[in-house]
Motif scaffolding. Structure first.
Motif, PDB file in Angstrom:
ATOM      1  N   SER A  44       0.809  -1.099   0.078  1.00 27.43           N
ATOM      2  CA  SER A  44       0.189   0.044   0.032  1.00 27.43           C
ATOM      3  C   SER A  44       1.159   1.263  -0.085  1.00 27.43           C
ATOM      4  CB  SER A  44      -0.938   0.056   1.413  1.00 27.43           C
ATOM      5  OG  SER A  44      -1.757  -1.107   1.125  1.00 27.43           O
ATOM      6  N   ALA A  45       1.943   1.225   0.709  1.00 28.09           N
ATOM      7  CA  ALA A  45       2.639   2.483   0.871  1.00 28.09           C
ATOM      8  C   ALA A  45       3.588   2.617  -0.296  1.00 28.09           C
ATOM      9  CB  ALA A  45       3.925   2.261   1.868  1.00 28.09           C
ATOM     10  N   TRP A  46       4.133   1.501  -1.056  1.00 27.09           N
ATOM     11  CA  TRP A  46       4.524   1.552  -2.473  1.00 27.09           C
ATOM     12  C   TRP A  46       3.792   2.338  -3.395  1.00 27.09           C
ATOM     13  CZ3 TRP A  46       6.372  -4.144  -2.033  1.00 27.09           C
ATOM     14  CH2 TRP A  46       7.549  -4.461  -1.213  1.00 27.09           C
ATOM     15  N   LEU A  47       2.599   1.891  -3.420  1.00 24.94           N
ATOM     16  CA  LEU A  47       1.583   2.540  -4.570  1.00 24.94           C
ATOM     17  C   LEU A  47       0.831   3.673  -4.252  1.00 24.94           C
ATOM     18  CD1 LEU A  47       0.430  -1.019  -5.587  1.00 24.94           C
ATOM     19  CD2 LEU A  47       1.959   0.218  -6.558  1.00 24.94           C
ATOM     20  N   GLY A  55       3.988   5.301   6.428  1.00 24.39           N
ATOM     21  CA  GLY A  55       3.255   4.184   5.418  1.00 24.39           C
ATOM     22  C   GLY A  55       2.380   4.970   4.271  1.00 24.39           C
ATOM     23  N   ALA A  56       1.343   4.276   3.971  1.00 22.54           N
ATOM     24  CA  ALA A  56       0.238   4.636   3.058  1.00 22.54           C
ATOM     25  C   ALA A  56      -0.760   5.819   3.870  1.00 22.54           C
ATOM     26  CB  ALA A  56      -0.596   3.511   2.418  1.00 22.54           C
ATOM     27  N   CYS A  57      -1.200   6.813   3.116  1.00 24.40           N
ATOM     28  CA  CYS A  57      -2.080   7.802   3.713  1.00 24.40           C
ATOM     29  C   CYS A  57      -3.521   7.312   4.011  1.00 24.40           C
ATOM     30  CB  CYS A  57      -2.245   9.095   2.645  1.00 24.40           C
ATOM     31  SG  CYS A  57      -3.011   8.849   1.274  1.00 24.40           S
ATOM     32  N   ALA A 132       3.233  -3.672  -7.805  1.00 28.02           N
ATOM     33  CA  ALA A 132       3.767  -4.747  -6.505  1.00 28.02           C
ATOM     34  C   ALA A 132       3.098  -5.850  -6.742  1.00 28.02           C
ATOM     35  CB  ALA A 132       3.125  -3.930  -5.277  1.00 28.02           C
ATOM     36  N   VAL A 133       3.799  -6.927  -6.454  1.00 25.87           N
ATOM     37  CA  VAL A 133       3.331  -8.174  -6.337  1.00 25.87           C
ATOM     38  C   VAL A 133       3.455  -8.875  -4.821  1.00 25.87           C
ATOM     39  CG1 VAL A 133       3.570 -10.712  -7.293  1.00 25.87           C
ATOM     40  CG2 VAL A 133       3.925  -8.777  -8.694  1.00 25.87           C
ATOM     41  N   LEU A 134       2.326  -9.278  -4.211  1.00 28.35           N
ATOM     42  CA  LEU A 134       2.079  -9.708  -3.053  1.00 28.35           C
ATOM     43  C   LEU A 134       2.066 -11.241  -3.144  1.00 28.35           C
ATOM     44  CD1 LEU A 134       0.175  -8.095  -0.024  1.00 28.35           C
ATOM     45  CD2 LEU A 134       0.345 -10.585  -0.400  1.00 28.35           C
ATOM     46  N   VAL A 135       2.513 -12.138  -2.278  1.00 30.34           N
ATOM     47  CA  VAL A 135       2.550 -13.363  -2.510  1.00 30.34           C
ATOM     48  C   VAL A 135       2.443 -13.846  -1.004  1.00 30.34           C
ATOM     49  CG1 VAL A 135       3.664 -15.671  -2.969  1.00 30.34           C
ATOM     50  CG2 VAL A 135       4.295 -13.527  -4.312  1.00 30.34           C
ATOM     51  N   PHE A 136       1.236 -14.454  -0.703  1.00 32.44           N
ATOM     52  CA  PHE A 136       0.730 -14.978   0.771  1.00 32.44           C
ATOM     53  C   PHE A 136       0.110 -16.228   0.778  1.00 32.44           C
ATOM     54  CE2 PHE A 136      -2.253 -14.993   4.295  1.00 32.44           C
ATOM     55  CZ  PHE A 136      -1.178 -15.340   5.282  1.00 32.44           C
ATOM     56  N   PRO A 137       0.190 -17.215   1.311  1.00 33.71           N
ATOM     57  CA  PRO A 137       1.228 -17.625   2.083  1.00 33.71           C
ATOM     58  C   PRO A 137       2.433 -18.222   1.119  1.00 33.71           C
ATOM     59  CG  PRO A 137      -0.515 -18.809   3.073  1.00 33.71           C
ATOM     60  CD  PRO A 137      -1.021 -18.203   1.653  1.00 33.71           C
TER      61      PRO A 137
END
Length: 334
Positions: A44-47, A55-57, A132-137
């Motif tokens: 969220s912060a990166w984008l 961090g993000a606003c 951004a790419v988020l991988v979980f788990p």
């Protein structure tokens, strides 16, 4: 149930990581410490269009798009079962296959989804803040899926960043681990976790008791409280198992029962070694002559049962079998 992004121990870690450089992070540690929440906070912060050092606003169009799970520059890679649980939309093809009952939601990260994410990383970003790419788990990637990620993870095209979150980093390919900056999740202090849980509506005495049963993991306390697990039920579990009372497990899933029995076994081994128990009060543990070897064998059987906990067995029969095994172990003379 997930820990909100405003948990103070998550916020502190986000601030620390955002101050560092790196295109790929691996967030690792036991379950219940907020890996997913921290990963989402970083993405969220990166984008974010108006990010701060913290961090993000939370107010810009980008933050809103992430909140409603529709951000064009964020790819989320999860098992379909986890995506459904957390409210992320499936691909049109996957949703159609599941709706038509041609297959069940996957419990692994599918290689098709990974290939889509690799293709996504090669496109131009839509909002001018990169991708951004988020991988979980992350441990739910099989070898084929993980290998599909390797090249892109090592040489990311354009302005794309990765965050992998895992509760079992040892299950990841060494080549995946070596291409990421590793961050080990921090445990919250007990007083901090208790204050935060009461702020989430969990009564202080309940939160304090369940923090012990959850091994100090606040997110697990929220799940337990939501499922109706009470401190009284937890305290009575050891005696019920020694008496072979399977009714005590009647309202639990097989996976929940196995987890509870593993914690009981863990504390009995600690007691035999002269150490303080972690999940139960010492007075709650049953008297037993079972040796460490016998208890270790029990734990191995519980681990084996955990591998098939979601198999469509007769749940009642499985709980009875787990109780009988527990009683036999606790009454063992050797």
């Amino acid at each position: 149930m997930s820990a909100p992004l405003n948990a103070p121990w998550i916020a502190r870690q986000a601030t620390d990581l955002l101050a560092q450089r790196g295109h790929a992070w691996l967030l690792q540690g036991p379950s219940g410490l907020g890996q997913y929440e921290l990963a989402l906070a970083l993405a969220s912060a990166w984008l974010c269009e108006k990010p701060t050092p913290q961090g993000a606003c939370g107010d810009c169009p980008s933050c809103h798009a992430i909140a409603v799970h529709t951000h064009a520059d964020l790819a989320v890679l999860m098992p379909e079962t986890v995506m459904i649980e957390l409210g992320w939309p499936l691909s049109e093809k996957a949703q159609d296959e599941i709706d038509k009952k041609s297959r069940k939601p996957s419990k692994e990260i599918r290689v098709d989804a990974m290939r889509d994410a690799v293709e996504f990383s090669q496109r131009t970003d839509a909002r001018g803040r990169g991708k951004a790419v988020l991988v979980f788990p992350a441990e739910r990637m099989n070898t084929i899926t993980a290998n599909a990620l390797l090249k892109t993870l090592e040489e990311p095209p354009g302005d794309v960043r990765f965050v992998l979150a895992t509760e079992a980093s040892h299950m990841l390919l060494p080549t995946i681990r070596s291409r990421c900056l590793a961050h080990t999740m921090k445990w919250p202090e007990a007083d901090e976790a208790l204050a935060w849980l009461t702020g989430q509506g969990v009564q202080a005495p309940v939160a304090q008791a369940l923090l012990r049963s959850a091994g100090g993991r606040p997110t697990d306390v929220l799940r337990q409280a939501e499922s109706g697990l009470s401190p009284e039920w937890w305290a009575a579990l050891p005696k019920a198992m020694r008496q072979g009372d399977a009714r005590h497990l009647a309202d639990m899933s097989s996976a929940q029962a196995i987890d509870a029995l593993q914690k009981l076994c863990h504390d009995l081994v600690l007691r035999q070694a002269g150490a303080a128990p972690r999940f139960f009060d010492a007075a709650q543990l049953p008297a037993t002559s079972a040796s460490v070897m016998v208890l270790t064998d029990w734990f191995k059987r519980l681990m084996q049962s955990a591998r098939t906990a979601e198999h469509p067995f007769n749940a009642g029969l499985m709980l009875e079998a787990l109780t009988a095994d527990a009683q036999q172990t606790l009454l063992s003379k050797g």
